[in-house]
Write a protein that holds these residues in place. Sequence first.
Motif, short mmCIF file in Angstrom:
data_model
loop_
_atom_site.label_atom_id
_atom_site.label_comp_id
_atom_site.label_asym_id
_atom_site.label_seq_id
_atom_site.Cartn_x
_atom_site.Cartn_y
_atom_site.Cartn_z
N ALA A 63 0.83 -1.20 0.00
CA ALA A 63 0.00 0.00 0.00
C ALA A 63 0.86 1.26 0.00
CB ALA A 63 -0.95 -0.01 1.20
N VAL A 64 1.93 1.25 0.78
CA VAL A 64 2.83 2.41 0.82
C VAL A 64 3.52 2.57 -0.54
CG1 VAL A 64 4.97 3.31 1.81
CG2 VAL A 64 3.17 2.43 3.30
N HIS A 65 4.00 1.48 -1.10
CA HIS A 65 4.65 1.56 -2.42
C HIS A 65 3.68 2.08 -3.46
CE1 HIS A 65 8.62 -0.70 -2.01
NE2 HIS A 65 8.14 -0.61 -0.78
N ALA A 66 2.44 1.62 -3.42
CA ALA A 66 1.42 2.08 -4.38
C ALA A 66 1.12 3.56 -4.19
CB ALA A 66 0.15 1.26 -4.24
N ALA A 67 1.04 4.00 -2.94
CA ALA A 67 0.76 5.41 -2.66
C ALA A 67 1.89 6.31 -3.17
CB ALA A 67 0.54 5.61 -1.16
N LEU A 68 3.12 5.84 -3.04
CA LEU A 68 4.25 6.63 -3.53
C LEU A 68 4.31 6.61 -5.05
CD1 LEU A 68 6.98 5.65 -0.92
CD2 LEU A 68 5.58 7.73 -0.99
#
Length: 84
Positions: A63-68
């Motif tokens: 989720a963090v990677h996708a948000a970035l």
Amino acid sequence: MRLEREIRHSLQEAFAPVRLAVINESHLHAGHSGDDGSGESHWRVEIEAPAFADMSRIARHRAVHAALGPGIMNRIHALSLDIR
């Protein structure tokens, strides 16, 4: 630090965290593999948000990677995550 602001903004928008620390650790890796000389190659993020409550550890990281997104992820060599 432009990249720090971009990381912070993206994560705030995506997760409305109750705690967020974006730490540039590039100086610790100067001259090592992955150091591109930009001073913005290695990052640590500590984030706490209710959005992560029901996610597995892997789902949180994804989720963090996708948000970035690729616009940020492609500009850094290493990202250490502490997600709660």
